[in-house]
Scaffold this motif. Structure first.
Motif, short mmCIF file in Angstrom:
data_model
loop_
_atom_site.label_atom_id
_atom_site.label_comp_id
_atom_site.label_asym_id
_atom_site.label_seq_id
_atom_site.Cartn_x
_atom_site.Cartn_y
_atom_site.Cartn_z
N PRO A 65 0.84 -1.20 0.00
CA PRO A 65 0.00 0.00 0.00
C PRO A 65 0.87 1.25 0.00
CG PRO A 65 -0.03 -1.08 2.15
CD PRO A 65 0.67 -2.01 1.22
N PHE A 66 0.33 2.34 -0.53
CA PHE A 66 1.13 3.55 -0.68
C PHE A 66 0.27 4.79 -0.47
CE2 PHE A 66 -0.72 2.60 -4.75
CZ PHE A 66 -0.97 3.82 -5.37
N ARG A 67 0.94 5.88 -0.15
CA ARG A 67 0.26 7.16 0.00
C ARG A 67 0.18 7.85 -1.35
NH1 ARG A 67 -0.63 7.62 5.24
NH2 ARG A 67 0.87 6.73 6.73
N SER A 68 -0.84 8.64 -1.54
CA SER A 68 -1.13 9.20 -2.86
C SER A 68 -0.04 10.12 -3.38
CB SER A 68 -2.46 9.96 -2.82
OG SER A 68 -2.41 11.02 -1.87
N ASP A 69 0.79 10.68 -2.50
CA ASP A 69 1.84 11.61 -2.94
C ASP A 69 3.18 10.92 -3.20
OD1 ASP A 69 2.44 10.97 -0.34
OD2 ASP A 69 2.68 13.03 0.36
#
Length: 322
Positions: A65-69
Motif C-alpha cells: 500500500p502507498f500514500r497518494s503523494d
C-alpha cells in the motif's frame, strides 16, 4: 480489506489506454522488478519497515500500500485511470504488478493472487520462457503456427512472436482476465502477430501447429484457483491433457515444449511414465528433463502430497517426425 476488482476484467477502451500508458511511463522511469515466489514475497513484505511502500518498485513489484503523494501526480493519475490502484482508508492499494522479462514489462495480478481468475506470473514463468527460447535457438525447422496453451500473461507466446515475426501465434486460456492481460502485454511489447482466444486446451482452435508451448497449472490447490490447480493425481491432470492434445495437433516436425511440476512417490515419477506412454503411442520422440529436482517443498506438509518424496520441475519436449 475487501478483494479489489480485477483490473483486467474491468478494462474498457479508456482504461486499456491508461494501462498501456502506465506501462510506458513505468518503463521510462527505469523500473525493474523480478517476481519472486509467493513464500519469498510474503517473507520480504513481513520485514520491519516494509508495511508501506517507499518507491515505485514497492508499489508495482511488491504490491505494498502507498500514500497518494509517493509516485508523483502523473503516475498516480495513470494508476487511478487504469484501475491499477484502489483506495483503502488513508492509503491506496495496487491491483496489479509489473515484472520484467526479455526486455519487456508484463502486467499480471497483484500479490497475493487469491482470486480464482488471478493472472499468473512468477519464477516458473522465467524458467518456462528460458526453455522455450532454448528450443527456438536450437530449432532449424521454420515456425509458422504457434499456440501457447494456458497463456496466463502471454509471456511465452509474446517471446516467441518477437523471435519469429512471421509466425501466427495464438494465446489461449479459459481465464478471460488472463486473455485480456495477455492482449495488453502483446500491445505493450509491440507484437502484432498474436491473437487471443478463449479455448479449453485446443478445443476452440483449429489446425496443426509447428510449436505448442505450455506452462499449465500443476499443483493441487485447495482453493481451486484456475491458474494453479492442475487437477488429477497430484495436479498432473492438466499437464497430461496438454501432452495428449499435442499428440493430435502437432504438424510434421512440430514440437511441444511443456514446463511442469512432477511428483515423485517412492522413487517413481508417474507423470513422466504417463506422458512418455502418450507420446510413444502417437509416434512422437519424447524427453523429460528435470530442471529442478526439489521445488515447492512446503507443499509436502499438506495432505495432497503426504506420500511424495519430492516435487520436481521438468521440461517435456515431444516432436513429431517429419
Amino acid at each position: 480489506m475487501t478483494t479489489p476488482p480485477n483490473p483486467f476484467l474491468a478494462a474498457t477502451p479508456r482504461t486499456e489506454a491508461a494501462l498501456l500508458a502506465l506501462v510506458e511511463a513505468v518503463r521510462a522511469s527505469g523500473y525493474a522488478f523480478t517476481t519472486v515466489t509467493p513464500a519469498t514475497h510474503e517473507r520480504v513484505n513481513r520485514r520491519p519497515g516494509n508495511a508501506l511502500a517507499r518507491d515505485l518498485r514497492d508499489v508495482l513489484g511488491w504490491s505494498r500500500p502507498f500514500r497518494s503523494d509517493l509516485l508523483g501526480r502523473e503516475l498516480f493519475d495513470l494508476m487511478r485511470a487504469a484501475g491499477a490502484a484502489v483506495p483503502d482508508g488513508e492509503v491506496w492499494r495496487p491491483t496489479l504488478r509489473l515484472s520484467g522479462l526479455d526486455g519487456e514489462l508484463f502486467l499480471h495480478s497483484a500479490f497475493p493472487p487469491l482470486a480464482a481468475d488471478a493472472v499468473f506470473f512468477g519464477p516458473d514463468t522465467l524458467r518456462f520462457v528460458r526453455a522455450v527460447t532454448a528450443h527456438l535457438a536450437a530449432r532449424t525447422a521454420p515456425v509458422r503456427r504457434v499456440v501457447d496453451i494456458g497463456c496466463g500473461s502471454g509471456a511465452a507466446g509474446i517471446v516467441v512472436a518477437k523471435r519469429a515475426p512471421g509466425a501466427e501465434v495464438a494465446l489461449v486460456d479459459v481465464n478471460e482476465a488472463a486473455l485480456r492481460a495477455a492482449a495488453l502485454n502483446a500491445r505493450a511489447a509491440g507484437v502484432g502477430s498474436v491473437a487471443t482466444r478463449r479455448s479449453d486446451l485446443l478445443a476452440q482452435v483449429e489446425g496443426a501447429f509447428d510449436l505448442i508451448v505450455s506452462n499449465p497449472p500443476f499443483m493441487v490447490d485447495a482453493a481451486g484457483r484456475a491458474y494453479r490447480d492442475g487437477g488429477g493425481v497430484h495436479g498432473s491432470g492438466l499437464p497430461l491433457a496438454v501432452v495428449e492434445a499435442a499428440t493430435r495437433r502437432l504438424a510434421p516436425g512440430g514440437t511441444l515444449v511443456l514446463f511442469t511440476g512432477t511428483v515423485v512417490v517412492a522413487g517413481r515419477d508417474a507423470f513422466r511414465e504417463a506422458a512418455g506412454a502418450l507420446c510413444a503411442g502417437a509416434g512422437l520422440t519424447f524427453a523429460c528433463d528435470e530442471v529442478d529436482p526439489d521445488a515447492y517443498g512446503e507443499e509436502l506438509d499438506g495432505p495432497a502430497y503426504a506420500e511424495a518424496d519430492r516435487i520436481a520441475l521438468a521440461v517435456v519436449t515431444a516432436t513429431r517426425p517429419t
